[in-house]
Design a protein around this motif. Structure first.
Motif, mmCIF file in Angstrom:
data_model
loop_
_atom_site.group_PDB
_atom_site.id
_atom_site.type_symbol
_atom_site.label_atom_id
_atom_site.label_comp_id
_atom_site.label_asym_id
_atom_site.label_seq_id
_atom_site.Cartn_x
_atom_site.Cartn_y
_atom_site.Cartn_z
ATOM 1 N N UNK A 1 -20.809 3.688 6.359
ATOM 2 C CA UNK A 1 -21.698 3.414 7.493
ATOM 3 C C UNK A 1 -22.189 1.969 7.494
ATOM 4 N N UNK A 2 -22.320 1.380 6.298
ATOM 5 C CA UNK A 2 -22.784 -0.010 6.240
ATOM 6 C C UNK A 2 -21.746 -0.994 6.773
ATOM 7 N N UNK A 3 -20.492 -0.552 6.913
ATOM 8 C CA UNK A 3 -19.440 -1.458 7.404
ATOM 9 C C UNK A 3 -19.358 -1.477 8.930
ATOM 10 N N UNK A 4 -20.099 -0.596 9.611
ATOM 11 C CA UNK A 4 -20.010 -0.524 11.074
ATOM 12 C C UNK A 4 -20.439 -1.829 11.719
ATOM 13 N N UNK B 1 0.845 -1.199 0.000
ATOM 14 C CA UNK B 1 0.000 0.000 0.000
ATOM 15 C C UNK B 1 0.878 1.245 0.000
ATOM 16 N N UNK B 2 0.645 2.116 -0.940
ATOM 17 C CA UNK B 2 1.441 3.337 -1.023
ATOM 18 C C UNK B 2 0.997 4.357 0.026
ATOM 19 N N UNK B 3 1.907 5.275 0.345
ATOM 20 C CA UNK B 3 1.624 6.416 1.240
ATOM 21 C C UNK B 3 1.182 5.963 2.629
ATOM 22 N N UNK B 4 1.828 4.922 3.151
ATOM 23 C CA UNK B 4 1.476 4.416 4.483
ATOM 24 C C UNK B 4 1.784 5.439 5.583
ATOM 25 N N UNK B 5 2.666 6.389 5.286
ATOM 26 C CA UNK B 5 3.026 7.388 6.299
ATOM 27 C C UNK B 5 2.120 8.612 6.253
ATOM 28 N N UNK B 6 1.221 8.687 5.257
ATOM 29 C CA UNK B 6 0.351 9.856 5.100
ATOM 30 C C UNK B 6 -0.938 9.683 5.904
ATOM 31 N N UNK B 7 -1.329 10.718 6.625
ATOM 32 C CA UNK B 7 -2.529 10.659 7.465
ATOM 33 C C UNK B 7 -3.772 10.401 6.625
ATOM 34 N N UNK B 8 -3.836 10.982 5.415
ATOM 35 C CA UNK B 8 -5.039 10.844 4.585
ATOM 36 C C UNK B 8 -5.311 9.391 4.190
ATOM 37 N N UNK B 9 -4.261 8.562 4.221
ATOM 38 C CA UNK B 9 -4.427 7.142 3.893
ATOM 39 C C UNK B 9 -5.375 6.454 4.873
ATOM 40 N N UNK B 10 -5.441 6.989 6.084
ATOM 41 C CA UNK B 10 -6.209 6.338 7.157
ATOM 42 C C UNK B 10 -7.561 7.007 7.418
ATOM 43 N N UNK B 11 -7.897 8.020 6.631
ATOM 44 C CA UNK B 11 -9.153 8.739 6.865
ATOM 45 C C UNK B 11 -10.296 8.088 6.080
ATOM 46 N N UNK B 12 -11.391 7.761 6.745
ATOM 47 C CA UNK B 12 -12.528 7.146 6.049
ATOM 48 C C UNK B 12 -13.250 8.151 5.165
ATOM 49 N N UNK B 13 -13.971 7.646 4.195
ATOM 50 C CA UNK B 13 -14.859 8.459 3.385
ATOM 51 C C UNK B 13 -16.241 8.357 4.007
ATOM 52 N N UNK B 14 -16.699 9.452 4.594
ATOM 53 C CA UNK B 14 -17.918 9.418 5.396
ATOM 54 C C UNK B 14 -19.161 9.404 4.499
ATOM 55 N N UNK B 15 -19.468 8.235 3.959
ATOM 56 C CA UNK B 15 -20.653 8.111 3.113
ATOM 57 C C UNK B 15 -21.446 6.876 3.555
ATOM 58 N N UNK B 16 -22.516 6.568 2.826
ATOM 59 C CA UNK B 16 -23.380 5.448 3.197
ATOM 60 C C UNK B 16 -22.624 4.130 3.161
ATOM 61 N N UNK B 17 -21.747 3.958 2.164
ATOM 62 C CA UNK B 17 -20.984 2.717 2.072
ATOM 63 C C UNK B 17 -20.149 2.486 3.326
#
Length: 477
Positions: free
Chosen positions: A202-205, A184-200
């Motif tokens: 929320x369905x993974x919770x 996985x590229x950019x493992x040191x970047x914070x944005x790599x770990x930020x979720x996309x806050x959408x319905x998809x």
């Protein structure tokens, strides 16, 4: 095991072995990629830590009850509600039992063939017929009193925990001391770990809740613990630390091995085996790690299948069975002391859930993913009773003394219990939305909605039958 023999570290290990596994890491990484790291942190703070401390307080309050949640609800409510709780704890295992044969078959495929392709090379209906045969065989074994394979299951469970921790160590060591490329590229970047806050997202919770749930299963060990008011809650805190560490480090290890932006379609079914196969290549040990994991997983899944057929039935139909709500014929036992009619009911429901979806979902990989997702919707329904018990305990706060208090203010206790209850219900409802966009999307949605409704209706029908049978008994006397 003698009474008062366990300490906090014993409780923590037993709970960790029953709650956690590498599959929890693989499943959630597959659904979310590297953003799952943030999800683990949020679920730990907002849900899992309160959950374990709630179990700690309930366990310390009812430390002489060995039935766990069923005993708590029976103590705090009416017989009718106690029946509904026992029914829930039994019926949610139907989906769990329906998937166990799949995991056993996949484990043997990797063990005997060195890959998991078998389930994808054969039509899903034929695979499910094999799974049905596996389930019916173990149902027959359980009906003959062979229910736990306790020693083998315990050894395999310990083996899986060791393999899960070994996976983390080996993965980090491979990238630290060799020239292996990070997937996985950019493992040191914070944005790599930020979720996309959408319905998809929320369905993974529901899958996260499914992963961290189950701490209440350890409650029967309370009265076997030295100084239960101190040691048991401390064990729950240690459990939370172990799970959080394993979730975070395991997810990062998965990101090192697999490209989080291009996740294999069958990673939910075969991810753990793929991971160990990669480690086998990195360390040049043939198929050693993958074979060890397959053996441990196959044995543990078999033991869990046998145990999960029998134990929830005993909670529903055992010595505390209330014939106002449960038909008497269901508690019939055979010469092996097995609840034979309860086994038959289990067999019918699980057989339907194994075969019926395969008629509509032809792709075996999709079928595996769907059934796993259905488990994440249905199984957390039992956690609702833990939080309901905590709310009720705080409503009757003055009547119960405990050696440990997570919350000493009843209003705050009810609010935290209510939050966890609503969060669980919210996760289950959103989890019904399928994670895939294939041709079977509507079929999966319909099955996800219909299954819990049918389970609830069955729970309502049994008391009606019991009342009718009781009237018949009175009339014939």
């Amino acid at each position: 095991m003698k009474k008062k023999q366990l300490f906090w570290y014993n409780i923590a290990f037993i709970a960790f072995a029953s709650v956690w596994g590498l599959g929890n890491v693989v499943n959630n990484f597959t659904l979310e990629g590297m953003s799952v790291v943030t999800s683990w942190l949020l679920i730990a703070i907002l849900y899992f830590i309160p959950y374990t401390l709630i179990v700690g307080q309930l366990g310390a309050t009812f430390k002489n009850d060995e039935s766990g949640v069923a005993a708590w609800i029976r103590e705090l409510t009416t017989p009718k509600i106690a029946y509904l709780a026992a029914w829930t704890f039994w019926v949610v295992n139907i989906t769990y039992l329906a998937q166990k044969p799949q995991t056993i078959l996949i484990a043997f495929s990797w063990l005997l063939r060195g890959n998991g392709d078998f389930v994808n090379q054969v039509a899903s209906i034929w695979v499910q017929l094999i799974c049905l045969g596996i389930f019916l065989f173990f149902l027959w074994l359980a009906s003959r009193g062979i229910v736990t394979l306790k020693r083998i299951g315990s050894i395999a469970g310990i083996g899986l925990i060791i393999m899960s921790l070994l996976f983390i160590i080996l993965a980090f060591a491979a990238f630290k001391f060799s020239h292996v490329t990070v997937a996985t590229q950019h493992m040191a970047a914070i944005k790599t770990y930020l979720p996309k806050w959408d319905l998809n997202y929320l369905t993974t919770i529901s899958m996260l809740v499914f992963a961290v749930g189950g701490a209440e299963k350890i409650a029967p060990y309370v009265n076997k613990t030295q100084n239960a008011g101190r040691e048991f809650p401390l064990g729950m805190i240690a459990l939370a630390v172990l799970v959080i560490f394993s979730a975070l480090s395991g997810s990062i290890a998965m990101g090192l091995l697999f490209n989080a932006k291009h996740i294999p379609k069958d990673l939910l079914a075969n991810g753990a085996y793929y991971a160990f196969a990669k480690l086998d290549n990195y360390y040049h040990v043939g198929h050693l790690f993958q074979i060890l994991y397959a053996i441990a997983n196959a044995l543990e899944q078999i033991a869990a299948l046998l145990f999960s057929i029998d134990a929830p039935l005993k909670m529903l139909l055992g010595d505390h069975a209330d014939f106002h709500y449960i038909p008497r014929k269901l508690v019939k036992r055979n010469k092996h002391d097995a609840l034979i009619n309860g086994y038959l009911l289990t067999g019918v429901l699980v057989s339907i859930l194994i075969i019926l979806p395969a008629l509509y979902i032809g792709n075996m990989n999709e079928l595996f993913d769907w059934l796993l997702n259905l488990n994440s919707v249905v199984l957390p329904m039992r956690f609702l009773w833990v939080f309901a018990a905590f709310i009720l305990l705080n409503r009757q706060f003055k009547h119960y003394q405990s050696d440990f208090y997570f919350i000493k203010r009843p209003l705050l206790g009810k609010l935290i219990g209510g939050w966890c209850f609503l969060f669980t219900a919210f996760a289950c409802l959103l989890g019904m939305i399928p994670k895939t966009s294939g041709a079977t999307w509507w079929t999966q949605l319909e099955l996800n909605i219909a299954t819990p409704i049918i389970f609830v209706l069955l729970g309502v029908i049994l008391p009606v039958i019991a009342r009718w049978q009781n009237r018949q008994r009175v009339m014939t006397k």
